[in-house]
Design an enzyme around this catalytic site. Structure first.
Site, short mmCIF file in Angstrom:
data_model
loop_
_atom_site.label_atom_id
_atom_site.label_comp_id
_atom_site.label_asym_id
_atom_site.label_seq_id
_atom_site.Cartn_x
_atom_site.Cartn_y
_atom_site.Cartn_z
N GLU A 141 0.82 -1.22 0.00
CA GLU A 141 0.00 0.00 0.00
C GLU A 141 0.85 1.27 0.00
O GLU A 141 0.49 2.29 0.58
CB GLU A 141 -1.01 -0.03 1.15
CG GLU A 141 -1.98 -1.19 1.00
CD GLU A 141 -3.07 -1.24 2.07
OE1 GLU A 141 -2.92 -0.57 3.11
OE2 GLU A 141 -4.07 -1.93 1.83
N GLU A 244 -4.63 -8.79 0.70
CA GLU A 244 -5.17 -8.62 2.05
C GLU A 244 -6.67 -8.47 1.95
O GLU A 244 -7.17 -7.70 1.12
CB GLU A 244 -4.63 -7.36 2.74
CG GLU A 244 -3.19 -7.39 3.14
CD GLU A 244 -2.78 -6.10 3.86
OE1 GLU A 244 -3.68 -5.25 4.10
OE2 GLU A 244 -1.59 -5.94 4.15
#
EC number: 3.2.1.58
Length: 321
Positions: A141, A244
């Site tokens: 991220e 995720e």
């Protein structure tokens, strides 16, 4: 979602698809990744700290693998040097009787940290080999948090690939993980081009979705990310994981999303099992609660499929058809 604070996803969410559209979308995913008869795998994101915040050692990872073994034989981590991860994880992978493998993480910021990460690769990969190393992610991220511009992240992916594949001589794929909307929206195209594989992270909880919308949202998000990856790569034959996803079991609500064990179990059965049946591999965030992250005023400690004492919260076998 490692190191992720509660940013607002809701404005970036795609409109939920109808049930028919979701089924069609999932069929498209299956035809693009694996034969329809092949279920996607379940793997786990694994923290490197105990509940009190102290670092894990080899015996701790072996204990983790023992309780995870009925459900998976693969985990992913986020850094190589933090908590001396490679020094203790790689021996555990080699010693475990359950044939575990790992997707290792390299943290690409800041420069000093990044250098330590590469030094760990250079020290421990030659020492222990890569028989149990499935792949390496450069960052998690990074684009979502604006830690690095996309072109700089791409350069670091090329850098780590050169280190691992050319300098060290290991045939290990190198890619990255980021939020689904960064892939779907096109701002990560240069990173997709640089990567051997892509992981797409998606948390309908952080989009404030209730139980009526969480599954449709998850599938439509995942499809949008996958379609963009395929478009940029110019082929349907791409290596793509859900990097995720999960649902907190305690802590405050977020929009219409409540954090309970029952809803987390429902999300697992309805969203995750559904997409796995269509051939998509997933990494569940995360294996165990991480109590050190906070208290009941936050959901961050409570994404584990198991409590921090390694006891199961809910059924991790897919039951619904």
């Amino acid at each position: 979602m490692q190191f992720l604070s509660s940013f607002v996803f809701a404005a970036l969410a795609l409109l939920p698809l109808s049930a028919m559209a979701v089924d069609e979308a999932a069929s498209e995913i299956a035809s693009s990744t694996k034969p329809a008869s092949t279920n996607g795998t379940l793997s786990f994101c694994l923290g490197v700290k105990h509940a009190d915040g102290t670092c894990k050692y080899t015996d701790d990872y072996l204990a983790d693998f023992e309780v995870l073994a009925p459900y998976t034989n693969m985990i992913r981590t986020y850094a190589t040097s933090d908590c001396n991860t490679l020094e203790y994880l790689l021996p555990a992978l080699a010693q475990s009787p359950y044939n575990f493998s790992a997707i290792l993480g390299v943290w690409p910021t800041d420069d000093a940290h990044y250098d330590l990460e590469k030094q760990a690769l250079m020290q421990y990969l030659p020492q222990y080999g890569v028989d149990h190393v499935r792949a390496i992610t450069v960052g998690s991220e990074v684009l979502y948090r604006n830690d690095l511009p996309a072109d700089v992240l791409a350069e670091r992916i090329y850098d780590v690939r050169g280190l691992v594949q050319q300098k060290l001589g290991f045939d290990v794929p190198v890619g990255t993980a980021d939020s689904w909307n960064l892939w779907a929206g096109g701002s990560g195209d240069v990173v997709i081009t640089a990567s051997d594989f892509i992981m797409s992270n998606d948390f309908p909880y952080w989009q404030g979705q209730n139980t009526s919308n969480m599954t449709n949202t998850f599938i439509s998000d995942t499809l949008a990310a996958l379609e963009r990856v395929q478009s940029v790569k110019g082929t349907n034959n791409v290596t793509f994981w859900v990097g995720e996803t999960g649902w907190p079991t305690d802590g405050p609500s977020y929009g219409e999303a409540d954090a309970t064990v029952d809803i987390a179990s429902e999300f697992f059965q309805e969203a995750l099992c559904n997409i796995r049946r269509k051939g998509i591999d997933i990494f569940f965030f995360e294996a165990f609660d991480e109590d050190w992250k906070g208290d009941s005023s936050s959901v961050e400690p409570y994404f584990g499929a198991m409590y921090s004492n390694r006891t199961l919260k809910y059924n991790l076998n897919c039951t619904s058809e």
